[in-house]
Write an enzyme that holds these catalytic residues in place. Structure first.
Site, PDB file in Angstrom:
ATOM      1  CG  HIS A 147       6.033  18.928  10.566  1.00  0.00           C
ATOM      2  ND1 HIS A 147       5.140  19.775  11.173  1.00  0.00           N
ATOM      3  CD2 HIS A 147       5.292  18.158   9.718  1.00  0.00           C
ATOM      4  CE1 HIS A 147       3.915  19.541  10.717  1.00  0.00           C
ATOM      5  NE2 HIS A 147       3.978  18.555   9.822  1.00  0.00           N
ATOM      6  CD  GLU A 148       6.595  15.672   7.100  1.00  0.00           C
ATOM      7  OE1 GLU A 148       5.985  14.594   7.238  1.00  0.00           O
ATOM      8  OE2 GLU A 148       6.013  16.741   6.797  1.00  0.00           O
ATOM      9  CG  HIS A 151       3.461  13.829  10.624  1.00  0.00           C
ATOM     10  ND1 HIS A 151       2.306  14.032  11.347  1.00  0.00           N
ATOM     11  CD2 HIS A 151       3.680  14.993   9.934  1.00  0.00           C
ATOM     12  CE1 HIS A 151       1.839  15.248  11.110  1.00  0.00           C
ATOM     13  NE2 HIS A 151       2.660  15.860  10.262  1.00  0.00           N
TER      14      HIS A 151
END
Length: 497
Positions: A147-148, A151
């Site tokens: 997920h990160e 980003h």
């Protein structure tokens, strides 16, 4: 429930770490050296929260952001579209889940089949077995890192500096985060911001799909060393359970049938057990010469549910059977294993075809058992049949099985099970993170996704920035209340029922 020693160790460990941290920071001699040591390693500590941050991965993020600019543009634009759709879909899903929860709170029936909730609150030790915690935390950490990563790569591609990447542990829950340079983030357009904010849920969705594909392809990938489709292989038998014992199941046994229901895989095993619950108890074809009614083993009596017991309570090998003979219902106490040896399953006397050379016809005898009790004959060659008398779900919880049978003796039975279980947790948790982070809620990705979306779409219709922020605030308030209601009622459903 979670074992008390585990809770004590976790709480005691955190208290020891935090008290040590407080003592070192309050010490005149060690304070500066200790704080310098923490700062040099990117560590920060607070009650029940340990955080580590580093910039050593920034170069890797930069390389990933320069791989193929056009392909990355299409990739993160697809993520933008997915993020907007998932934000709307997550609200619909939470509303539906809330309705299902409220319905279950007012109903005594357990949810089955299509009525089961898509989203459920997970409480370790309550609805998550302690033995599965390693899978849970590993899959949760992997989902958070991916997920990160989304980003970080999206931010660098949009010319936003990444200060660092880190991981944290809150009580026992692991997670990950990226630290973005806020000034750069505020300078780019709302559409660029959306690509960054939506990249996390987009990567969670992709990871969920990838794990699901790997799960479906696992039989093909393991085909050279593991076979499937020949039955359900026993990998664990709970000690002292109904499947344990000299005539029970052992690790490595291959279950191929439950009565006349063929078992080719674990799904068949569950289906056959479920069918045995909802279907009448089958009978067995036995020669009529062995069916002379006899009450020598004990006096017959009627149970509370209306069924007949005609064997002594002390008998461990005999069972009461009922059969129809000359339009009358009769009962006989018979040795179970000897009587079932070589017999076929039947529903009535018409299903039993007598041998022409045998002068005595075969009759269909049915165990006289209580309502939810079943006699089940398990086939696991080359061993003799295992006989189970009880409530079928007890048998389901007594053994663990897998679809994968090793082709060679030196192979580990647990390798496919571990891989399959981990993939299932990744699918569940990564998908759940994609849904939850899409909700327009304070402190989640959905908050920034909604703010950027409103800035990109309402700027021509609502020119006043404060009004746009007010609209966003009320939408976030509604989304936060919806998520909080789901979590609160979900916790109540899990812990109170």
């Amino acid at each position: 429930m979670i074992p008390v020693p585990v809770v004590v160790c976790v709480l005691g460990g955190w208290c020891f770490v935090y008290l040590t941290d407080v003592l070192l920071k309050s010490s005149v001699s060690y304070r500066h050296g200790y704080e310098a040591w923490l700062g040099a390693r990117g560590l920060s500590l607070s009650p029940f929260h340990l955080r580590w941050q580093t910039s050593i991965f920034n170069r890797i993020f930069s390389r990933c952001a320069r791989i193929n600019p056009h392909a990355l543009y299409l990739w993160f634009t697809s993520g933008l579209v997915f993020g907007i759709v998932s934000m709307c879909g997550s609200v619909v899903l939470l509303v539906r889940t809330l309705q299902q929860t409220l319905h279950q709170m007012t109903s005594d029936q357990e949810p089955q089949g299509a009525n089961q909730q898509t989203l459920q609150v997970v409480v370790p030790g309550v609805n998550l077995p302690v033995s599965q915690l390693a899978y849970f935390f590993s899959a949760l950490l992997l989902s958070g890192v991916i997920h990160e990563l989304g980003h970080a790569v999206a931010a660098i591609r949009e010319q936003v500096r990444v200060n660092g990447f880190g991981v944290f542990v809150f009580v026992v829950y692991p997670g990950a985060f990226v630290d973005l340079f806020t000034t750069h983030l505020n300078l780019i357009s709302p559409v660029q911001q959306l690509r960054i904010f939506c990249a996390g849920v987009w990567h969670n969705f992709v990871l969920c799909v990838a794990a699901l594909c790997f799960l479906f392809l696992l039989p093909v990938l393991l085909f050279p060393v593991y076979s499937t489709g020949s039955g359900a292989l026993v990998t664990e038998v709970v000690q002292g359970s109904s499947a344990d014992g000299p005539r029970g199941l052992y690790v490595g046994d291959m279950v191929t049938a439950l009565e006349d229901c063929d078992v080719r895989n674990v799904d068949d095993w569950h289906s056959c057990l479920t069918a045995s619950i909802h279907s009448p108890q089958p009978g067995y074809c036995v020669s009529s010469l062995t069916l002379q009614p006899s009450w020598a083993q004990g006096r017959a009596f009627r149970r509370l549910d209306g069924s007949i017991e005609c064997c002594s309570n002390n008998s461990l090998t005999d069972l009461c059977f009922s059969f129809s003979k000359l339009q009358a219902r009769e009962f006989a106490c018979l040795p179970v294993r000897k009587m079932l040896s070589g017999s076929s399953v039947c529903r009535s006397n018409a299903d039993c075809h007598s041998n022409p050379d045998d002068q005595s016809p075969s009759l269909c005898v049915t165990p006289s058992l209580e309502n939810q009790t079943r006699l089940i004959r398990l086939t696991h060659p080359p061993n003799s049949h295992m006989l189970f008398v009880g409530y079928p779900p007890h048998l389901q919880y007594a053994v663990s099985l897998t679809n994968f049978a090793p082709r060679f003796g030196f192979l580990n039975l647990d390798l496919p099970v571990v891989t399959e279980t981990f993939c299932k947790y990744v699918v569940s948790l990564s998908g759940a993170l994609a849904v939850v982070n899409s909700v327009p809620c304070f402190a989640l990705d959905g908050q920034w996704m909604l703010s950027a979306l409103l800035e990109a779409t309402l700027i021509t219709m609502v020119r006043d920035r404060q009004r746009r922020e007010l609209i966003g605030f009320f939408l976030l308030l509604g989304g936060s209340a919806l998520l909080a209601a789901n979590v609160a009622l979900g916790l109540w459903m899990v812990t109170a029922r």
